[in-house]
Design an enzyme around this catalytic site. Sequence first.
Site, PDB file in Angstrom:
ATOM      1  N   CYS A 420      45.798  32.712  45.790  1.00  0.00           N
ATOM      2  CA  CYS A 420      46.417  33.693  46.673  1.00  0.00           C
ATOM      3  C   CYS A 420      45.443  34.026  47.805  1.00  0.00           C
ATOM      4  O   CYS A 420      44.277  34.326  47.535  1.00  0.00           O
ATOM      5  CB  CYS A 420      46.769  34.961  45.894  1.00  0.00           C
ATOM      6  SG  CYS A 420      47.229  36.330  46.987  1.00  0.00           S
ATOM      7  N   CYS A 423      44.188  37.855  47.059  1.00  0.00           N
ATOM      8  CA  CYS A 423      43.437  38.323  45.885  1.00  0.00           C
ATOM      9  C   CYS A 423      42.776  37.169  45.136  1.00  0.00           C
ATOM     10  O   CYS A 423      42.140  37.380  44.106  1.00  0.00           O
ATOM     11  CB  CYS A 423      44.354  39.123  44.966  1.00  0.00           C
ATOM     12  SG  CYS A 423      45.609  38.106  44.170  1.00  0.00           S
TER      13      CYS A 423
END
Length: 679
Positions: A420, A423
């Site tokens: 991601c 994150c």
Amino acid sequence: MSEQEEAPPPPEAAQRARELHEVIEHHSYRYYVLDDPEIGDDAYDELMDELRELERRHPSLRTPDSPTQRVGAEPVSKLEKVRHLEPMLSLANVRSEEELRAWVSRMRAHLAREGIQAPDFRYVVEPKVDGLAISLLYRDGKLERGATRGNGEVGEDVTHNLRTIGAIPLHVEGAPPLLEVRGEIYMSTHDFTALNERQAEAGLSTFMNPRNSAAGSIRQLDPALAAQRPLSIWCYQVGVTEGLSFERHSQALQWLRDHGFRVNRDIKLLEDEQQAIAQCEEWQWRRGELDFEIDGAVVKIDDLELQRRLGAIGREPRWAVAWKFPPTTAVTHLRAVHWNVGKFGDLHPYAELAPVQVGGVVIKLATLHNEEDLARKDIRPGEDVIVLRAGDVIPQVVSPAPHVVERHDRPPRPLPPSRCPFCETPTIKPAAGVFTKCPNVACPERRWQLLKHFVSRGAMDIDGLGEKQVALLQQQGLIQTPADYYRLTAEQLVELEGFGEVSAANLLTSIEASKDRPFGRVLFGLGIEEVGEVTGRNLAQRFREIDALLAADEQQIAQTPGIGEKMAASIVAQLADPKMRELIAELRAIGLRFAEEGPPPGEGPLAGKSLVLTGTLPHWSREHASELILAAGGRVVSAVSKKTDYVVAGERPGSKLEKAQRLEVPVIDEAGLKALLGQ
Ligand code: IVH
């Protein structure tokens, strides 16, 4: 002497002020509406100076409708919400001759079902001005209120700014007691360019396009700002009236022209659809020459009785369509593909482009929809691509440019990231869905999207919380879940950049006000996958309160309109999630609505009754009356039969009234309906 104590002005002064109002308004009309002034600027300024001086000596002459008040009125503290007397509708689009003809056939079929054969279809074709829709309300010929369209039912009171627009009459000679005029506020392309040049020179930010600058000016609190902006209006409709009626739209437009309103001279009345199509094409062809932006042409049925018979489906009238121009495209270089994360963790690709002008706007970013679409179109970063901008929608990348696809040395296809971008959690690709996902529910980007969704228009609709504010609150650690909005304090807010005491207090008021949003919108705001605005409302109506919904199994949920079995299973699973349960419990304790107001279907003062509406009601639109009847447990049906309990008849009721009388069905008017509703 203060204004209250002031002696009444001498009659000569009052008389002279009235004369000056008239003369000044006449010259404003010549200048702003007809574009054909009779006197020079100096002579005009002299008249204004004389009036200002008179008002300075006799302040009671400084009435809100004085031409001096077009500029220099006090700022307002916020834009008040106002309910339109009749909803302001939007338009369905057609994009080709075939679609326009299909629209005509649908109208014929609809009227045939109503028993009207061979209707007299004449068409009015108007430019579809790309500006800001507004409604002007005149009482006894005086401009009383001007409002934005808003959501169609409720807009914002922007009278203070509309008064500054020279082309809007403050008085209408020979007007009926109530008159609503609708039109589009816009800025000419020439004035827009000049404004942007001035802004740039003064080191201020420039505007994206004429529509944004017009809309931005009208939604200001201080009218001094709007007064500096060169805004104008094209009027295109007579709305609600008392004491004035027309048989044809073209007559209404002529009446507006004759009474000082600015109506485009090139609007034409046409005898058949072939001519209407030719006229739309003519507007398309002339588009580049005009001094204002248009994004299409509007085709309307001229006969107002037929318009009434045709009515609307939802927010769109059957009797008018927008002929949309083909969208504008351009070729540019695709610098990179980046990925966003949505509120449910879905990764969405978007394009970073070499800046390019498309339809008068510079574009640097464009959407790429989803990874499947990206692969199907074979779009690759490092190549030239075609971008498309259609009206208001976000620009999109359509395909690679034709010259690149032949090449053998094409750069690699872009793939969704394995981690991601926000994150760094490894992404997953669920077998069932098309999207690669960030599975981390605590991902800050996912959270931000959810937090934004909760306060958005269709959900809690909290004024003053845009993308930036939500991001700021989140970064400062003040909000993690939607419940945290309700725990914010003025002390916390004033510490934040961009907040003062007033804006902090306003925001807290808006947050508090959001506790009143109906149950269906709360359900939508929770961010349950598959639960959009409509499904939220349907679930609320069916289950009435949250405990019943939480206790429901898949079969029960699947009985809700619009919900299939697969969706029901997913909704049950999401509602069972402990985090979701916790959020619901918290929001409930805070006082949000978790139960449906009003009687369930089958209860209420009109329970089990079926009503037919016909004609125009004096104060309520058909949609509004229908909503009230539904809310009271009744049903609204379209045809009169022996089983009909009441026919509610307004002005120009048509054949349904005759049928009701023949079948001896009770006929009531708006007041009668009000009484039945217990109002
Ligand atoms: S008629 C049925 N006429 O287009 C009534 N609208 O998509 C709908 N617009 O909100 C409005 N020029 O902002 C109408 N000549 C015109 C128009 C026009 C521009 C805008 C208006 C409206 C939107 C509907």
